[in-house]
Scaffold this active site. Structure first.
Site, PDB file in Angstrom:
ATOM      1  N   GLU A 145     -10.664  -4.232   1.956  1.00 21.96           N
ATOM      2  CA  GLU A 145     -10.202  -5.581   2.299  1.00 21.96           C
ATOM      3  C   GLU A 145     -11.217  -6.337   3.133  1.00 21.96           C
ATOM      4  O   GLU A 145     -10.964  -7.461   3.550  1.00 21.96           O
ATOM      5  CB  GLU A 145      -8.859  -5.503   3.033  1.00 21.96           C
ATOM      6  CG  GLU A 145      -8.841  -4.533   4.177  1.00 21.96           C
ATOM      7  CD  GLU A 145      -7.455  -4.325   4.775  1.00 21.96           C
ATOM      8  OE1 GLU A 145      -6.601  -5.199   4.658  1.00 21.96           O
ATOM      9  OE2 GLU A 145      -7.246  -3.260   5.392  1.00 21.96           O
ATOM     10  N   CYS A 193      -3.601  -4.546  -4.240  1.00 18.91           N
ATOM     11  CA  CYS A 193      -2.303  -4.710  -3.610  1.00 18.91           C
ATOM     12  C   CYS A 193      -2.302  -6.033  -2.870  1.00 18.91           C
ATOM     13  O   CYS A 193      -3.317  -6.685  -2.738  1.00 18.91           O
ATOM     14  CB  CYS A 193      -1.995  -3.543  -2.674  1.00 18.91           C
ATOM     15  SG  CYS A 193      -3.153  -3.346  -1.331  1.00 18.91           S
ATOM     16  N   ARG A 209      -0.067   3.232   3.844  1.00 18.61           N
ATOM     17  CA  ARG A 209      -1.195   2.728   4.633  1.00 18.61           C
ATOM     18  C   ARG A 209      -1.011   3.161   6.082  1.00 18.61           C
ATOM     19  O   ARG A 209       0.049   2.929   6.670  1.00 18.61           O
ATOM     20  CB  ARG A 209      -1.269   1.210   4.566  1.00 18.61           C
ATOM     21  CG  ARG A 209      -2.455   0.673   5.354  1.00 18.61           C
ATOM     22  CD  ARG A 209      -2.598  -0.813   5.220  1.00 18.61           C
ATOM     23  NE  ARG A 209      -1.562  -1.513   5.963  1.00 18.61           N
ATOM     24  CZ  ARG A 209      -1.435  -2.836   5.987  1.00 18.61           C
ATOM     25  NH1 ARG A 209      -2.268  -3.586   5.295  1.00 18.61           N
ATOM     26  NH2 ARG A 209      -0.485  -3.408   6.678  1.00 18.61           N
ATOM     27  N   HIS A 251       3.068 -14.123   8.246  1.00 14.91           N
ATOM     28  CA  HIS A 251       3.960 -12.975   8.437  1.00 14.91           C
ATOM     29  C   HIS A 251       5.331 -13.227   7.821  1.00 14.91           C
ATOM     30  O   HIS A 251       5.847 -12.417   7.043  1.00 14.91           O
ATOM     31  CB  HIS A 251       4.083 -12.704   9.945  1.00 14.91           C
ATOM     32  CG  HIS A 251       4.957 -11.533  10.280  1.00 14.91           C
ATOM     33  ND1 HIS A 251       6.279 -11.677  10.635  1.00 14.91           N
ATOM     34  CD2 HIS A 251       4.692 -10.207  10.294  1.00 14.91           C
ATOM     35  CE1 HIS A 251       6.789 -10.478  10.864  1.00 14.91           C
ATOM     36  NE2 HIS A 251       5.849  -9.568  10.684  1.00 14.91           N
ATOM     37  N   GLY A 263      -7.252  -5.030  -0.990  1.00 19.37           N
ATOM     38  CA  GLY A 263      -6.278  -5.833  -0.247  1.00 19.37           C
ATOM     39  C   GLY A 263      -6.733  -7.269  -0.305  1.00 19.37           C
ATOM     40  O   GLY A 263      -7.489  -7.733   0.539  1.00 19.37           O
ATOM     41  N   ASN A 282      -5.366 -10.087   0.178  1.00 12.02           N
ATOM     42  CA  ASN A 282      -5.010 -11.057   1.230  1.00 12.02           C
ATOM     43  C   ASN A 282      -6.120 -11.131   2.272  1.00 12.02           C
ATOM     44  O   ASN A 282      -6.692 -12.192   2.513  1.00 12.02           O
ATOM     45  CB  ASN A 282      -3.731 -10.641   1.952  1.00 12.02           C
ATOM     46  CG  ASN A 282      -2.501 -10.877   1.125  1.00 12.02           C
ATOM     47  OD1 ASN A 282      -2.585 -11.466   0.045  1.00 12.02           O
ATOM     48  ND2 ASN A 282      -1.369 -10.424   1.612  1.00 12.02           N
TER      49      ASN A 282
END
Lengths: 853, 853
Positions: free
Chosen positions: B718, B804, B591, B428, B739, B741
């Site tokens: 994702e 992204c 989003r 984060h 996504g 990540n």
């Protein structure tokens, strides 16, 4: 009798040569034709096809007069539904069509006014309620007496319907056909049958049959008969007969109904009408032989003469289904492969576990996810320690927790069943419960769990305390108060016979997931072909191992870790030796240590204090280190091969324990070839690194013991990446075992422990067709397994491919595994029989398709 | 001069036509040949090829006498390394080879005994230490005086080497060549150059050059010159000249060294030797023009005569690199596309952030993962609230946390930099830090974080308290004590010029991830082509929204949820309106709400008490409900579209806010076409369900406002399953945004927040080549993206595909995205320039390969 020219396949008299088929006219019509072919005394019958009935529902009637002309003038008719599968339900039969004032007079002459009035009255009421859709209340005060009651009923009809009761048999028949056709098309009926697996456009046929009255002079009556006991499947003439009755009234006849065979409990048909009984028995035996099935026969005796009205597949419990199929095959009536196809693998579950009896009183306290089948009764306990204490006192107990964790294992072993507030089909409690064959309900979140205060509040607000007796029905997911009636598990010789036939047919292996000697013994009892997944982490939770384990976790050097692990080594070696001995040379696939280390650390103050004392460290330091090991997403954290690579001493110790046990166990029996499985692999290099160390341990053990042994090293493919990179990973692996539990979690991005919160909503809304932790998602997860198998085989010829985890025992999932070329599946021991039968059925269906059967 | 017959490509006199190439002889040899071709006064030079030098290292010498014959009898020589890339290092140059007793006498005559002795003494010492490998200590007490020092040095050599100083120039040269060749093959040297990207078998060439002495009579000396400032890249003659010196001594010459150009700070070469200076300047200009590069020139003046010894690419800061490349292109020396290729995209990072100066004193307290580049100094604070208080006082602060959570957002905005104990590149703190351009170090686990007690202990045990000043160097990952010297960011006109050229070349879009108006403004400043990912959850953490949010979470009915969300609606609408206004009609992809709801609940006692008060509930009930919402693996839990499906009121409110903002913002400017993105999709039906509701909200808003608008609805792909099922998912989506990540987390089964613990070990051991959260794993994750793109396009023609997340800004990952056909990438605003330049370079390289450039 020949078809007359105006017969069409849509509306046809049932004769031996008429065009009647289950997919167009329904199962009842087809069965009646088969009875006609056997020359059984079946009353005249006309079959209406699905398309005809569908037309009727839309308002287009067939030639009703034409139908009536097929029957003897003045006879009464009945109409019964005939859907493709009798389980799909359908409108109730309507009897005595054609009854009117004129026929009442005629019939009164023939069978007496009372009997005739009974028949007419019944018809008026049935017609009023089910065809004219009048309010049933209007018949509430009708007299029992036949003729008075008839008059009252006709008046009630006229008052309510504002017309006289229709007298024309053609109009009566037309209205009956119309109402039955429309009832089938109604939304409620459609939803009900879809829930039982019927397609959207399932059709209804109708059969119109001449009535054999069952009322009148001479011996008249009706009954049902079957040759087997529906509960046990054993040979036993069962059924009832009731004089002066119609349809299935005998079954509700109470003490007035006769037994069929001579019986010490009361009078029987055999005594009353020995000839009719003998004839009936002969018909039943012929039907079993020629219809190749145990049937329930509906019959009527009219003035001493026997009529066979209908035959339906005899209802049967799972236990009976097995016995009936095996008996039919052993009697040479059906081949073995057909016997195998006739048993639903899902239904075997009930045979393997104790169950709440069908007729038990259920006082429902709440419901959750039925996570592990079977039922058990016991006293509520709220901690693993209390469960052990309870077991020590010899008292059955139910372990009630918000969730279970690996440290609860011993308490779970001591409990008779498990109930948790949280979790889904593959939460810890569910997986362990199924593995041990322990009834388990998880995710019972509508009950309140005050575990600290030792209170459990039912969904309707009743408060339960420690020591209260409850029953966990893990088959239905209900939590019941008290101790309802149970039926025991039944895994008898007949079951074993069926399983041996299955083994002869199937072409995919079935192993069991087994972590303990008890599991391994169960696996052998269920004839698993070895252990496909032995999880080793529970071995570290035993009292005598936990302290060295915690010291190891806190050790500051590889040297210290090695020293503490050396204390665990002899215990692990003993564990493995025992497993190998039980499995008697069958393969045992051992998964190396998998869980995050913090699972072994205490989290409450008392536990932290104990640990501080045991390790001689300040509590504050212990607390800090325990906290620093916490993870956000333990599922995706420092576990599996990641530990193997970064804290290699654990795998070193385990490999040594396995190899030493291999030599010890091989001394007394068949040589053991252990399989060692590396969990959570996502990159080839992880396998290389672990393999190098394990090979070194093997070389050291060979050297020390002066004896040789072989072993197989493989990979648990449970990350999407392991499937995608299977070709290169396979270069270092003798086998790949797809861990579809974790693979499902990662493919969906869905934690099995957290999915319980919304999975039922998701399945209800049709977002997922099925809970993917329950039935393998062949579209997504399945594609990864398929890619993994293809690429793995491209990477190494002769590599063994398997699927372990919950899906391995699921029939639908086994079909997929077999289709993509998996060598074996591995599942909970209690699901092994299900898997064996499913696998056999798949092989049989393939042979049937290719014409080999 | 022509090659003589015995010249071979392996040992060749450098002439304009000799066979000399960088891949066989190294960059220095090639550059010298180019200088020779320009007719510059370069001393006679012989080049030895890589293979010759490799032979020497194995003991096979070339014809040393033959080499010597290429040079004037009695001259001195120097040998310099010539590797393929000058950055790969190499052995130091050895000067004055050939010096011996006889030449000392000759040279004393020519240049004086002192100068000759200086030269001899230096050669003896260099030879002793670097060639004969004697202990450097033996020269510790040598006198400064030339002739006395020489005698002492020769004696020291003889004592230690147990032989006299070798007098034969051939032997001297042979030994020098051998020692340089062997130094290159040493393990340390190899590892060092491999760390800089050299291949395993990188070769070394050597150049043997006649010395221009720089000592002696008349004006003698040496120096270096370049035409640009290495730090700024601006035109400025820089360098030094030192009389009576050799090699690069002028740079260490302190106040004795002259400036080159006339300079107020002191005497200059221009004043001392105007003709030589003019000639030098002319040579430098010619070199820039013809070598098409800014060069640093090494020169020597011998008795007034200028010699050019060498030219190397002038060192440059990232800022200078941009200015130099643009100037070369603007001067017509190189084409624009070549200017673009000459700037390393990674290096741009430094231009966009403040940095610790190269020459700053670094008092290192600890180190962690360099998660967000740039440097900032401030006072330590340990809570988000303290950070806000500090900002209110106008004091710069560094927020120090064990980890950050969404509730820390406001504190992070108030801080100048962030330091955390836990987490990895995509934790984060790291993601938010990069998004805001805030320096950030995470995973500094070797420091001790006593956040409760407001203490931070450095790796070497120093205790730091709240209010102490530290500096976070997010570029290097170091935590520094105090306030070291900084250099400011430099995003000037030249930078913008380069970027505009990049935009003209590239063929893949670049958007920015931007959550706030400030982010959006940054995105515009960096010329992003819209917002590719606007996360909306931060909008719920504002003080005035948190209470309604919590009420909503605890609401018992959809009605109550709707009512509390209605309080948040106007604030969200205002957020979106502002974003749309800033982006002036550029696309904004929003989003929908993604995180688990429990992130919005308090976990400490005080927070629980506050919440109980605010909601007027007993603390025990609040605590129970907060606890019951906890999740084992929040990453894989009840979040994203799963909330959208089961608690649809949140998405309804967000959709309404977006649509109303669309109309509000369109009123004053370009019409806005919002893009709405559904997170965490794994099944088509999830999209259908959300889409149906959002379409309904759109219809309602159109109706209420009486105005039309359009919008695009898409899916954040994702989960691995979304990629695999992209074909059917695409049927309901205008766009798919990968996504990467979360996709990486799920493909590897690896939590980004927990990976920090072992990622550095894993990369060190080569288990992973790179941290897959940093560089896209093209083998595994990449295959899923590729499949997703292919299948998505098969499912819907014209669908927009994007990537992204963090990888979007990484040059290697952009190459992959472009190769698989992604339409645009979206990354942190501060990485937008990097992405734009990378994308341009990829397009240029393709054109070069296909011959279009």
């Amino acid at each position: 009798m020949q078809n007359t020219p105006f017969d069409t396949p849509d509306v046809t008299l049932i004769t031996p040569t008429a065009t009647v088929a289950t997919p167009t006219h329904g199962g009842r019509a087809k069965c009646l034709q088969r009875l006609v072919r056997l020359n059984l005394p079946v009353p005249q019958t006309v079959a209406l096809s699905f398309s005809t009935v569908h037309q009727i529902a839309t308002g287009v009637l067939p030639d009703v007069d034409g139908i009536l002309q097929r029957f003897k003038d003045g006879c009464l008719l009945c109409v019964r539904p005939s859907s493709e599968d009798p389980d799909w339900g359908g409108p109730g039969a309507v009897l005595n069509i054609g009854m009117n004032d004129a026929r009442f007079v005629e019939l009164s002459d023939r069978i007496g006014a009372d009997a005739a009035a009974q028949i007419y009255k019944r018809f008026v009421q049935t017609y009023a309620i089910h065809v004219a859709r009048l309010d049933p209340d209007i018949f509430d005060d009708i007299a029992d007496d036949g003729q008075i009651g008839l008059g009252q009923s006709l008046r009630a009809y006229e008052d309510e319907a504002e017309e006289g009761f229709p007298q024309s048999p053609a109009r009566q028949l037309a209205e009956v056909l119309r109402s039955m056709a429309r009832a089938w098309e109604g939304t409620t009926a459609r939803l009900l049958r879809q829930a039982k697996g019927a397609p959207m456009d399932a059709g209804l046929g109708l059969v119109v049959q001449e009535m054999a009255l069952g009322l009148g002079q001479g011996e008249c009556g009706s009954g049902v008969l079957q040759l087997v006991n529906s509960r046990t499947g054993e040979n036993q003439i069962t059924g009832r007969y009731l004089s002066q009755s119609q349809g299935r009234e005998a079954l509700d006849g109470g003490t007035r109904a006769l037994f069929l065979e001579r019986d010490p409990r009361g009078p029987s048909l055999e005594e009353l009408a020995p000839e009719a009984f003998a004839e009936l028995n002969a018909h039943a035996a012929l039907m079993r032989q020629r219809l190749r099935e145990e049937m329930q026969i509906e019959f009527t005796i009219e003035n001493g003469e026997l009529h066979i009205l209908d035959g339906v597949r005899a209802k049967r419990s799972p236990q009976a289904a097995v016995r009936i199929s095996v008996a039919l095959a052993e009697d040479g009536i059906i081949p073995r492969h057909e016997a195998l196809l006739r048993v639903d693998p899902h239904a075997l579950t009930e045979l393997l576990h104790r169950q709440v009896a069908d007729d038990a009183d259920r006082d429902v306290l709440g419901a959750g996810i039925a996570a592990s089948p079977g039922a058990a009764t016991g006293r509520i306990v709220f901690t693993a320690a209390d469960a052990q204490a309870s077991a020590a006192r010899g008292e059955a107990c139910i372990l009630v927790r918000r969730e279970t964790a690996p440290e609860d294992i011993r308490g779970m072993h001591a409990a008779s069943a498990i109930l948790t507030e949280r979790g889904g089909m593959t939460s810890h409690a569910a997986v362990i419960g199924r593995g041990m064959g322990l009834p388990c309900i998880v995710g019972a979140a509508r009950m309140k769990f005050h575990v600290q205060r030792k209170k459990l509040i039912s969904e309707d607000g009743r408060s339960l305390s420690e020591g209260d007796i409850i029953t966990i029905d893990g088959t239905s997911g209900q939590i019941l108060a008290g101790a309802p009636k149970m039926v025991e598990a039944a895994q008898d010789d007949v079951f074993r016979t069926l399983m041996s036939w299955a083994d002869a047919e199937r072409d995919i292996g079935v192993r069991a997931n087994a972590d303990t000697p008890a599991d391994a013994q169960t696996a052998r009892n269920f004839d698993a072909q070895g252990i496909g997944l032995c999880r080793t982490e529970h071995m570290f939770f035993e009292e005598d191992r936990l302290t060295p384990m915690r010291e190891m976790i806190f050790a500051n050097s590889a040297q210290d870790r090695k020293a503490t692990l050396a204390l665990i080594l002899p215990m692990q070696r003993a564990d493995f030796t025992e497993l190998f001995r039980i499995m008697q040379g069958q393969p045992v696939c051992i998964r190396l240590f998998d869980p995050p280390l913090h699972e072994f650390l205490p989290h409450d103050r008392a536990g932290l204090r104990d640990m501080a004392e045991a390790l001689d460290m300040p509590v504050s330091e212990v607390t800090r280190r325990v906290e620093s090991m916490g993870e956000y997403n333990p599922m995706l954290g420092m576990r599996g091969v990641r530990l193997g690579v970064t804290v290699p001493e654990i795998y070193d110790m385990q490999a040594r324990a396995i190899f030493e046990a291999t030599l010890d166990a091989s001394r007394d029996g068949a040589p053991v070839v252990p399989e060692i499985m590396i969990p959570l692999v996502s990159a080839k290099r992880e396998v290389e690194i672990v393999r190098t160390r394990i090979d070194a341990v093997a070389a050291a053990v060979r050297n020390e013991r002066g004896k040789d042994f072989t072993y197989r090293l493989g990979v648990m493919a449970e990350t999407p990446r392991a499937c995608l990179r299977a070709e290169e990973i396979a270069q270092h692996a003798h086998f790949l075992s797809f861990g579809t539990n974790d693979l499902t979690q990662m493919t969906y991005g869905l934690s099995r422990d957290d999915a319980g919160r919304f999975m039922s909503d998701y399945v209800k809304l049709g977002v997922f067709n099925e809970d993917p932790f329950h039935v393998l998602d062949t579209d997504g997860v399945g594609e990864l397994v398929k890619l993994g198998v293809q690429r793995g085989r491209a990477g190494r010829e002769g590599i063994t491919m398997s699927v372990c985890g919950e899906h391995g025992g699921n029939p639908e999932s086994i079909a997929f595994c077999r289709a993509v070329g998996v060598d074996y599946v591995s599942c909970s021991p209690f699901r092994v029989p299900i898997a064996r039968l499913s696998a056999a059925q798949l092989a049989i269906r393939d042979k049937m398709e290719s014409g080999k059967y």
